[in-house]
Design a protein around this motif. Structure first.
Motif, mmCIF file in Angstrom:
data_model
loop_
_atom_site.group_PDB
_atom_site.id
_atom_site.type_symbol
_atom_site.label_atom_id
_atom_site.label_comp_id
_atom_site.label_asym_id
_atom_site.label_seq_id
_atom_site.Cartn_x
_atom_site.Cartn_y
_atom_site.Cartn_z
ATOM 1 N N LYS A 272 111.616 -75.217 10.831
ATOM 2 C CA LYS A 272 111.583 -76.291 11.380
ATOM 3 C C LYS A 272 111.343 -76.280 13.142
ATOM 4 N N ASP A 273 111.231 -77.450 13.726
ATOM 5 C CA ASP A 273 111.068 -77.603 15.025
ATOM 6 C C ASP A 273 109.981 -76.581 15.604
ATOM 7 N N VAL A 274 108.777 -76.267 14.641
ATOM 8 C CA VAL A 274 107.849 -75.687 15.074
ATOM 9 C C VAL A 274 106.819 -76.443 16.029
ATOM 10 N N LYS A 275 106.084 -75.824 16.897
ATOM 11 C CA LYS A 275 105.268 -76.574 17.774
ATOM 12 C C LYS A 275 103.867 -75.874 17.779
ATOM 13 N N GLY B 299 101.127 -73.606 18.291
ATOM 14 C CA GLY B 299 100.672 -72.160 18.844
ATOM 15 C C GLY B 299 101.842 -71.173 17.890
ATOM 16 N N ASP B 300 102.839 -71.770 17.829
ATOM 17 C CA ASP B 300 103.948 -70.954 16.990
ATOM 18 C C ASP B 300 103.403 -70.405 15.655
ATOM 19 N N THR B 301 104.028 -69.295 15.409
ATOM 20 C CA THR B 301 103.666 -68.614 14.111
ATOM 21 C C THR B 301 104.914 -68.576 13.055
ATOM 22 N N VAL B 302 104.313 -68.906 11.876
ATOM 23 C CA VAL B 302 105.179 -69.223 10.798
ATOM 24 C C VAL B 302 104.993 -67.954 9.870
ATOM 25 N N THR B 303 105.937 -67.196 9.483
ATOM 26 C CA THR B 303 105.925 -66.111 8.535
ATOM 27 C C THR B 303 106.160 -66.681 7.153
ATOM 28 N N TYR B 304 105.497 -66.590 6.317
ATOM 29 C CA TYR B 304 105.674 -66.943 4.678
ATOM 30 C C TYR B 304 105.946 -65.413 4.176
ATOM 31 N N THR B 305 106.875 -65.505 2.950
ATOM 32 C CA THR B 305 107.109 -64.584 2.404
ATOM 33 C C THR B 305 107.198 -64.942 0.920
ATOM 34 N N VAL B 306 106.139 -64.310 0.198
ATOM 35 C CA VAL B 306 106.173 -64.604 -1.377
ATOM 36 C C VAL B 306 106.565 -63.709 -2.103
ATOM 37 N N VAL B 307 107.541 -63.631 -3.082
ATOM 38 C CA VAL B 307 107.985 -62.686 -4.072
ATOM 39 C C VAL B 307 107.525 -63.184 -5.329
ATOM 40 N N VAL B 308 106.683 -62.227 -6.013
ATOM 41 C CA VAL B 308 106.009 -62.567 -7.264
ATOM 42 C C VAL B 308 106.796 -61.848 -8.260
ATOM 43 N N THR B 309 107.404 -62.266 -9.050
ATOM 44 C CA THR B 309 108.191 -61.399 -10.330
ATOM 45 C C THR B 309 107.595 -61.865 -11.849
ATOM 46 N N THR C 181 106.193 -58.230 -3.176
ATOM 47 C CA THR C 181 106.490 -59.143 -1.912
ATOM 48 C C THR C 181 105.233 -59.097 -1.107
ATOM 49 N N ILE C 182 104.683 -60.419 -0.657
ATOM 50 C CA ILE C 182 103.814 -60.408 -0.056
ATOM 51 C C ILE C 182 104.195 -61.337 1.273
ATOM 52 N N THR C 183 103.848 -60.872 2.439
ATOM 53 C CA THR C 183 104.096 -61.549 3.621
ATOM 54 C C THR C 183 102.670 -61.683 4.485
ATOM 55 N N TYR C 184 102.660 -63.115 4.720
ATOM 56 C CA TYR C 184 101.565 -63.523 5.702
ATOM 57 C C TYR C 184 102.033 -64.535 6.639
ATOM 58 N N THR C 185 101.095 -64.677 7.730
ATOM 59 C CA THR C 185 101.267 -65.612 8.786
ATOM 60 C C THR C 185 100.493 -66.825 8.980
ATOM 61 N N TYR C 186 101.002 -67.747 9.620
ATOM 62 C CA TYR C 186 100.003 -69.062 10.004
ATOM 63 C C TYR C 186 100.419 -69.523 11.240
ATOM 64 N N THR C 187 99.484 -69.822 12.291
ATOM 65 C CA THR C 187 99.466 -70.481 13.293
ATOM 66 C C THR C 187 99.676 -72.068 13.387
ATOM 67 N N VAL C 188 100.660 -72.665 14.025
ATOM 68 C CA VAL C 188 100.765 -74.131 14.001
ATOM 69 C C VAL C 188 99.755 -74.677 14.849
ATOM 70 N N THR C 189 99.117 -75.812 14.291
ATOM 71 C CA THR C 189 97.932 -76.434 14.919
ATOM 72 C C THR C 189 98.332 -77.876 15.394
ATOM 73 N N GLN C 190 97.543 -78.542 16.050
ATOM 74 C CA GLN C 190 98.114 -79.969 16.669
ATOM 75 C C GLN C 190 98.031 -80.789 15.386
ATOM 76 N N ALA C 191 97.277 -80.765 14.468
ATOM 77 C CA ALA C 191 97.157 -81.514 13.414
ATOM 78 C C ALA C 191 98.557 -81.589 12.507
ATOM 79 N N ASP C 192 99.063 -80.284 12.645
ATOM 80 C CA ASP C 192 100.278 -80.120 11.791
ATOM 81 C C ASP C 192 101.599 -81.003 12.333
ATOM 82 N N VAL C 193 101.239 -80.652 13.858
ATOM 83 C CA VAL C 193 102.594 -81.648 14.658
ATOM 84 C C VAL C 193 102.260 -82.719 14.514
#
Length: 234
Positions: A170-173, A175-185, A218-230
């Motif tokens: 929450k509260d991302v702006k 340019g912030d980086t969101v880290t996603y962690t996915v666990v496949v079982t 476990t797979i981890t990757y990132t995403y950079t928040v855009t103006q469209a997201d805000v």
């Protein structure tokens, strides 16, 4: 003088294929000298028919799962009419240390051994193996017999579960980086191969992978928040 007597045929005679014996008569002449005469006779036995029979059973014979123990019982029978010697048994699935043995006609030998079910067996859906016995007849010829058996595994239930988390949430702006962690079982009971993952937001270059039951990746990757997201608020 005619002398008649009898003899009962033995297994050793049939194994030899014949009965050889010599009758000898010895007496004295009027001068007390030995007088001897003999004659040989050979009786042939029935024609040799060397044969082994192998019967193999398994317990349990169906619905096995990883870690189960299957008990195999093999009964070897001399179904021929001559002795078979030095009988050795092998199995395509299990290494046996059973000592070689001999069997007279109608004789039997019971051999019991176990096998632990593997994931590969459940993936294949069955366990197939062959027990083979080989011995020698009295003429040193090979006598071989085998029996094969299939034990079925439990029904395949292939299933994957995916759990995804994000940080921060929450509260991302912009340019912030969101880290996603996915666990496949692998939540099923069979191996799942060539698993590829995609995301609706990010292009991933993760290599395909395999998972055995209960295995995780476990797979981890990132995403950079855009103006469209805000602008969208999420």
């Amino acid at each position: 003088k005619t002398i008649t007597y009898t003899y009962t045929v033995t297994q050793a005679d049939v194994d030899a294929g014949k009965i050889e014996n010599t009758a000898t008569a010895t007496g004295k002449d009027p001068s007390k000298n030995d007088v001897t005469a003999s004659d040989d006779a050979e009786v042939t036995t029935v024609e040799a028919e060397a044969e082994l029979t192998v019967e193999k059973t398994a317990d349990p014979a169906s619905d096995v799962e990883v870690g189960d123990t299957v008990t195999y019982t093999v009964v070897v029978t001399n179904s021929g009419n001559v002795t078979v010697s030095g009988i050795a048994m092998s199995d395509t699935l299990v290494t046996l240390d059973e000592a070689a043995f001999d069997l007279a006609p109608a004789g039997t030998k019971t051999i019991t051994y176990t096998y632990t079910v593997t994931q590969a067996d459940v993936d294949a859906g069955k366990i197939h193996n062959t027990a083979t016995t080989t011995g020698k007849d009295p003429s040193n010829n090979d006598v071989t017999a085998s029996d094969e058996l299939t034990v079925t595994a439990e029904d395949a239930d292939a299933s994957l579960a995916v759990t995804k988390t994000a940080y921060p949430t929450k509260d991302v702006k912009v340019g912030d980086t969101v880290t996603y962690t996915v666990v496949v079982t692998n939540s099923g009971n069979v191996t799942v191969s060539g698993i590829a993952m995609s995301d609706s937001l990010v292009t991933l270059n993760e290599a395909a992978f395999d998972l055995a039951p209960a295995g995780t990746k476990t797979i981890t990757y990132t995403y950079t928040v855009t103006q469209a997201d805000v602008d969208a608020g999420k």
